[in-house]
Design a protein around this motif. Sequence first.
Motif, PDB file in Angstrom:
ATOM      1  N   VAL A 145       0.838  -1.203   0.000  1.00  0.00           N
ATOM      2  CA  VAL A 145       0.000   0.000   0.000  1.00  0.00           C
ATOM      3  C   VAL A 145       0.873   1.252   0.000  1.00  0.00           C
ATOM      4  CG1 VAL A 145      -1.590   1.392   1.387  1.00  0.00           C
ATOM      5  CG2 VAL A 145      -2.019  -1.052   1.066  1.00  0.00           C
ATOM      6  N   TYR A 146       1.898   1.273   0.845  1.00  0.00           N
ATOM      7  CA  TYR A 146       2.693   2.498   0.947  1.00  0.00           C
ATOM      8  C   TYR A 146       3.740   2.623  -0.158  1.00  0.00           C
ATOM      9  CZ  TYR A 146       0.283   3.829   5.133  1.00  0.00           C
ATOM     10  OH  TYR A 146      -0.711   4.233   6.009  1.00  0.00           O
ATOM     11  N   TYR A 149       1.609   4.259  -2.445  1.00  0.00           N
ATOM     12  CA  TYR A 149       1.499   5.668  -2.019  1.00  0.00           C
ATOM     13  C   TYR A 149       2.638   6.501  -2.616  1.00  0.00           C
ATOM     14  CZ  TYR A 149       1.656   9.599   1.344  1.00  0.00           C
ATOM     15  OH  TYR A 149       1.703  10.843   1.933  1.00  0.00           O
ATOM     16  N   LEU A 152       2.217   6.790  -6.385  1.00  0.00           N
ATOM     17  CA  LEU A 152       1.188   7.777  -6.704  1.00  0.00           C
ATOM     18  C   LEU A 152       1.758   9.187  -6.645  1.00  0.00           C
ATOM     19  CD1 LEU A 152      -2.447   7.777  -5.351  1.00  0.00           C
ATOM     20  CD2 LEU A 152      -1.094   9.865  -5.259  1.00  0.00           C
ATOM     21  N   TYR A 165      -5.080  12.811  -3.137  1.00  0.00           N
ATOM     22  CA  TYR A 165      -5.175  11.365  -3.367  1.00  0.00           C
ATOM     23  C   TYR A 165      -4.248  10.602  -2.415  1.00  0.00           C
ATOM     24  CZ  TYR A 165      -7.606  12.343  -7.792  1.00  0.00           C
ATOM     25  OH  TYR A 165      -8.496  12.761  -8.748  1.00  0.00           O
ATOM     26  N   ALA A 166      -3.035  11.120  -2.250  1.00  0.00           N
ATOM     27  CA  ALA A 166      -2.069  10.457  -1.370  1.00  0.00           C
ATOM     28  C   ALA A 166      -2.562  10.459   0.072  1.00  0.00           C
ATOM     29  CB  ALA A 166      -0.714  11.153  -1.470  1.00  0.00           C
ATOM     30  N   LEU A 169      -5.078   7.663   0.549  1.00  0.00           N
ATOM     31  CA  LEU A 169      -4.412   6.362   0.570  1.00  0.00           C
ATOM     32  C   LEU A 169      -3.603   6.179   1.850  1.00  0.00           C
ATOM     33  CD1 LEU A 169      -3.837   3.735  -0.894  1.00  0.00           C
ATOM     34  CD2 LEU A 169      -1.945   4.875  -2.096  1.00  0.00           C
ATOM     35  N   VAL A 172      -6.084   5.214   4.601  1.00  0.00           N
ATOM     36  CA  VAL A 172      -6.599   3.857   4.411  1.00  0.00           C
ATOM     37  C   VAL A 172      -5.528   2.818   4.761  1.00  0.00           C
ATOM     38  CG1 VAL A 172      -7.431   2.205   2.692  1.00  0.00           C
ATOM     39  CG2 VAL A 172      -8.293   4.554   2.675  1.00  0.00           C
ATOM     40  N   GLY A 173      -4.292   3.067   4.344  1.00  0.00           N
ATOM     41  CA  GLY A 173      -3.210   2.123   4.617  1.00  0.00           C
ATOM     42  C   GLY A 173      -2.971   1.921   6.100  1.00  0.00           C
TER      43      GLY A 173
END
Length: 248
Positions: A145-146, A149, A152, A165-166, A169, A172-173
């Motif tokens: 996930v990161y 990140y 992204l 957006y980051a 995320l 959420v992560g």
Amino acid sequence: MNDSGTMKLNTLAPSLYWPRLAGSVGQRAAQILGGLTGVAMLAALAMALRVPPDTATGDLIRILYFHVPSAWLAFLAFGVVALASLVYLWRRDRRWDVIALASAEFGVIMTTLTLVSGSMWGYKAWGAWWVWDARLTLTLVMWLVYVGYLMLRAYVGADERRARYAAVLGIVGALDIPLIHFAVEWWRSIHPATAFVADADTRLTGPLVMPLMVSLLAFTLLYGFVMVVRVRLEQQRDQIAAMQMEAL
């Protein structure tokens, strides 16, 4: 300056309010944290090398004093990412986006070290470099996930949209952190429980605890040092970008 340049400069401007961090005060803070980190790391290494070999894994027990701090600092770093991201979404203040970025980079490095060191220990203890244990799998998910990140942030061009957006995320992560922590209690797992709350037969006691405490301190100081240096670097980049826009 045209309207587009003014808008971009206004986006960058909030990160320029840390003049003391960008100047001599920040430099001195980095030097002090760097020195303390070096001393603590040497002390942690010396203490870990004096730990007696384990009956099951032998000298590989010393990897514990690297693996556990890496994991906990990954949790800390990604927790800071989530908190800074929440504040960014609320305030739209560039400085919180910078903090989230710096902390995410450190967290990815710590998670990578956690996975690598855990695989080394697991090969000796379990006879396999990797098993699809709940805690290991969830840690791998957090790492993915990161990494996503950071990708992204590297490939989405617009500053505000990228940060927004980051931030989502990053929040959420971080939801994966409590799942990783409680995985050994909620699901069947071969991963050892946390050293300080494990069963009496596996709990760290006596001379084994202090080296771990020093290692945790050393890695925490390293986090502080990296954050100061990384935020200073990002602020200097913003200052250069702002001056370039003013020259247009």
